[in-house]
Design a protein around this motif. Structure first.
Motif, PDB file in Angstrom:
ATOM      1  N   UNK A 113      -0.801  -7.048 -12.798  1.00 34.70           N
ATOM      2  CA  UNK A 113      -0.784  -5.857 -13.287  1.00 34.70           C
ATOM      3  C   UNK A 113      -2.120  -5.241 -13.383  1.00 34.70           C
ATOM      4  N   UNK A 114      -2.112  -4.026 -13.559  1.00 31.69           N
ATOM      5  CA  UNK A 114      -3.854  -3.557 -13.891  1.00 31.69           C
ATOM      6  C   UNK A 114      -4.379  -3.912 -14.997  1.00 31.69           C
ATOM      7  N   UNK A 115      -5.617  -4.457 -14.844  1.00 29.03           N
ATOM      8  CA  UNK A 115      -6.490  -4.892 -15.878  1.00 29.03           C
ATOM      9  C   UNK A 115      -6.508  -4.032 -17.291  1.00 29.03           C
ATOM     10  N   UNK A 116      -6.331  -2.799 -16.943  1.00 27.59           N
ATOM     11  CA  UNK A 116      -6.332  -2.059 -18.209  1.00 27.59           C
ATOM     12  C   UNK A 116      -4.946  -1.627 -18.760  1.00 27.59           C
ATOM     13  N   UNK A 117      -3.978  -2.438 -18.559  1.00 26.43           N
ATOM     14  CA  UNK A 117      -2.473  -2.061 -19.037  1.00 26.43           C
ATOM     15  C   UNK A 117      -1.835  -3.347 -19.855  1.00 26.43           C
ATOM     16  N   UNK A 118      -1.109  -2.941 -20.843  1.00 26.93           N
ATOM     17  CA  UNK A 118      -0.692  -4.123 -21.379  1.00 26.93           C
ATOM     18  C   UNK A 118       0.808  -3.615 -21.922  1.00 26.93           C
ATOM     19  N   UNK A 119       1.848  -4.833 -21.977  1.00 29.68           N
ATOM     20  CA  UNK A 119       3.113  -4.153 -22.443  1.00 29.68           C
ATOM     21  C   UNK A 119       3.277  -4.644 -24.025  1.00 29.68           C
ATOM     22  N   UNK A 120       3.684  -3.807 -24.866  1.00 30.93           N
ATOM     23  CA  UNK A 120       3.761  -3.885 -26.310  1.00 30.93           C
ATOM     24  C   UNK A 120       5.310  -3.714 -26.883  1.00 30.93           C
ATOM     25  N   UNK A 121       5.712  -4.706 -27.534  1.00 31.57           N
ATOM     26  CA  UNK A 121       7.209  -4.661 -28.053  1.00 31.57           C
ATOM     27  C   UNK A 121       7.334  -3.613 -29.264  1.00 31.57           C
ATOM     28  N   UNK A 122       7.617  -2.385 -28.945  1.00 31.96           N
ATOM     29  CA  UNK A 122       7.481  -1.181 -29.977  1.00 31.96           C
ATOM     30  C   UNK A 122       8.067  -0.061 -29.307  1.00 31.96           C
ATOM     31  N   UNK A 123       8.579   0.672 -30.297  1.00 26.80           N
ATOM     32  CA  UNK A 123       9.408   2.077 -29.838  1.00 26.80           C
ATOM     33  C   UNK A 123       8.331   3.177 -29.774  1.00 26.80           C
ATOM     34  N   UNK A 124       8.470   3.860 -28.688  1.00 33.43           N
ATOM     35  CA  UNK A 124       7.392   4.866 -28.572  1.00 33.43           C
ATOM     36  C   UNK A 124       7.412   6.057 -29.893  1.00 33.43           C
ATOM     37  N   UNK A 125       6.219   6.580 -30.080  1.00 36.34           N
ATOM     38  CA  UNK A 125       6.320   7.541 -30.912  1.00 36.34           C
ATOM     39  C   UNK A 125       6.767   8.788 -30.478  1.00 36.34           C
ATOM     40  N   UNK A 126       7.418   9.762 -31.188  1.00 37.62           N
ATOM     41  CA  UNK A 126       7.935  11.097 -30.677  1.00 37.62           C
ATOM     42  C   UNK A 126       7.212  11.839 -29.713  1.00 37.62           C
ATOM     43  N   UNK A 127       5.686  11.919 -30.048  1.00 43.00           N
ATOM     44  CA  UNK A 127       4.729  12.641 -29.248  1.00 43.00           C
ATOM     45  C   UNK A 127       4.679  11.815 -27.801  1.00 43.00           C
ATOM     46  N   UNK A 128       4.561  10.342 -28.054  1.00 39.87           N
ATOM     47  CA  UNK A 128       4.592   9.740 -26.547  1.00 39.87           C
ATOM     48  C   UNK A 128       5.797   9.919 -25.826  1.00 39.87           C
ATOM     49  N   UNK A 129       6.798   9.856 -26.650  1.00 41.57           N
ATOM     50  CA  UNK A 129       8.084   9.989 -25.851  1.00 41.57           C
ATOM     51  C   UNK A 129       8.340  11.124 -25.201  1.00 41.57           C
ATOM     52  N   UNK A 130       7.962  12.202 -25.690  1.00 46.12           N
ATOM     53  CA  UNK A 130       8.042  13.590 -25.129  1.00 46.12           C
ATOM     54  C   UNK A 130       6.958  13.729 -24.190  1.00 46.12           C
ATOM     55  N   UNK A 131       5.921  13.106 -24.205  1.00 48.51           N
ATOM     56  CA  UNK A 131       4.853  13.294 -23.156  1.00 48.51           C
ATOM     57  C   UNK A 131       5.243  12.547 -21.840  1.00 48.51           C
ATOM     58  N   UNK A 132       5.744  11.183 -22.078  1.00 48.12           N
ATOM     59  CA  UNK A 132       6.272  10.632 -20.802  1.00 48.12           C
ATOM     60  C   UNK A 132       7.493  11.363 -20.195  1.00 48.12           C
ATOM     61  N   UNK A 133       8.337  11.884 -20.843  1.00 51.63           N
ATOM     62  CA  UNK A 133       9.368  12.648 -20.386  1.00 51.63           C
ATOM     63  C   UNK A 133       8.900  13.772 -19.567  1.00 51.63           C
ATOM     64  N   UNK A 134       7.988  14.578 -20.210  1.00 48.75           N
ATOM     65  CA  UNK A 134       7.471  15.732 -19.243  1.00 48.75           C
ATOM     66  C   UNK A 134       6.454  15.343 -18.290  1.00 48.75           C
ATOM     67  N   UNK A 135       5.959  14.012 -18.075  1.00 55.34           N
ATOM     68  CA  UNK A 135       5.289  13.690 -17.163  1.00 55.34           C
ATOM     69  C   UNK A 135       6.257  13.406 -15.880  1.00 55.34           C
ATOM     70  N   UNK A 136       7.319  13.120 -16.109  1.00 56.89           N
ATOM     71  CA  UNK A 136       8.239  12.716 -15.075  1.00 56.89           C
ATOM     72  C   UNK A 136       9.068  14.050 -14.621  1.00 56.89           C
ATOM     73  N   UNK A 137       9.032  15.225 -15.362  1.00 61.88           N
ATOM     74  CA  UNK A 137       9.876  16.216 -15.314  1.00 61.88           C
ATOM     75  C   UNK A 137      11.233  16.228 -15.888  1.00 61.88           C
ATOM     76  N   UNK A 138      11.261  15.345 -16.912  1.00 65.83           N
ATOM     77  CA  UNK A 138      12.781  15.433 -17.884  1.00 65.83           C
ATOM     78  C   UNK A 138      12.154  16.734 -18.924  1.00 65.83           C
ATOM     79  N   UNK A 139      13.392  17.253 -18.884  1.00 69.15           N
ATOM     80  CA  UNK A 139      13.500  18.317 -20.047  1.00 69.15           C
ATOM     81  C   UNK A 139      14.432  17.939 -21.225  1.00 69.15           C
ATOM     82  N   UNK A 140      14.027  18.181 -22.600  1.00 63.69           N
ATOM     83  CA  UNK A 140      14.935  17.703 -23.532  1.00 63.69           C
ATOM     84  C   UNK A 140      15.063  18.977 -24.472  1.00 63.69           C
ATOM     85  N   UNK A 141      16.233  19.335 -24.990  1.00 66.91           N
ATOM     86  CA  UNK A 141      16.493  20.351 -25.701  1.00 66.91           C
ATOM     87  C   UNK A 141      16.643  19.866 -27.309  1.00 66.91           C
TER      88      UNK A 141
END
Length: 278
Positions: free
Chosen positions: A137-165
């Protein structure tokens, strides 16, 4: 049409060895419980035929006692990815390993199990594949057992071109419904760079949803680390033989196969949009 039919070529879809055995039920149980093949079936009462399968690889068993006695010592060879993981499982399940895992001069790592019928099952992987099976794994990355926040979730979706209504309330409800979730974080910026959700009844059925890795972090083993965290949790918390499903885009089958997923027949229905209802 006649010319087209003449140009057609056979397309081979599957090949399965049919092993003669003295007890179909015991053979299916052994391959399922000890060797780990998840899917199983039997035919007849009492069973005279049966089989097991794992990710498209299948073995059948036919009730033929005389042929079974004469067939002891025959073998089946299977090529496997992540051979070390399978080897550890077979050792844990106390399979009769007659030849331990070793690198062979023909370029394969291999070990051999003797099943309850006297057949030798060779499990193998290219030495190069085995050496590359670890995840760096990249040295600057870690996996955390938690749910994403709303803003994080939307940002990740947007980064891969997923649109949500969905509005924020519905997104929050969707995230809250997850039984388990993981987030990949950039330790330098603190930003979420990937996530995955796990839904289900908590016992017999689970569904992997929204496996997302931010565009600029793709092809860096982030998705692999996310899926490994999810499957590790399932291995420790799900009921035995629980079904775990997911939908994937075209071309991603090989990625998910390394975590034990295989193709399955199914159906899907989308609820109508508000426009259609009007």
């Amino acid at each position: 049409m006649e010319n087209e039919s003449k140009n057609l070529q056979p397309v081979f879809m599957q090949a399965e060895p049919v092993l003669a055995v003295t007890d179909v039920t015991a053979s299916v149980a052994y391959w399922h419980e000890v060797l780990g093949f998840p899917a199983q079936w039997k035919w007849g009462n009492p069973p005279v035929h049966g089989g097991v399968s794992w990710q498209g690889v299948g073995v059948q068993f036919a009730l033929e006692p005389q042929l079974a006695a004469a067939s002891k010592g025959n073998s089946v060879w299977m090529r496997v990815k992540h051979l070390d993981v399978l080897y550890a499982m077979h050792r844990k399940n106390k399979a009769e390993i007659v030849y331990p895992m070793e690198n062979q001069p023909w370029g394969m790592a291999q070990y051999t199990v003797k099943d309850i019928n006297g057949y030798y099952i060779h499990f193998a992987s290219a030495i190069m594949e085995r050496e590359k099976s670890g995840v760096t794994l990249p040295a600057s990355m870690r996996i955390v057992a938690r749910k994403p926040e709303i803003a994080e979730y939307r940002s990740l979706q947007h980064s891969v071109g997923w649109n949500s209504s969905l509005d924020d309330l519905k997104v929050q409800q969707a995230l809250a419904a997850a039984l388990y979730a993981v987030v990949a974080e950039d330790t330098e910026s603190g930003e979420a760079i990937g996530c995955a959700l796990l839904l289900g009844d908590g016992q017999t059925f689970y569904y992997v949803k929204d496996v997302i890795v931010r565009k600029d972090w793709q092809n860096k083993q982030v998705g692999t680390a996310i899926m490994r965290a999810l499957t590790d949790w399932l291995d420790h918390n799900a009921a035995k033989n629980a079904m775990v499903g997911l939908y994937t885009g075209e071309g991603l089958e090989r990625f998910y196969k390394q975590f034990g997923f295989g193709p399955a027949y199914g159906m899907i229905r989308h609820t109508p949009s508000p426009e259609r209802e009007l």
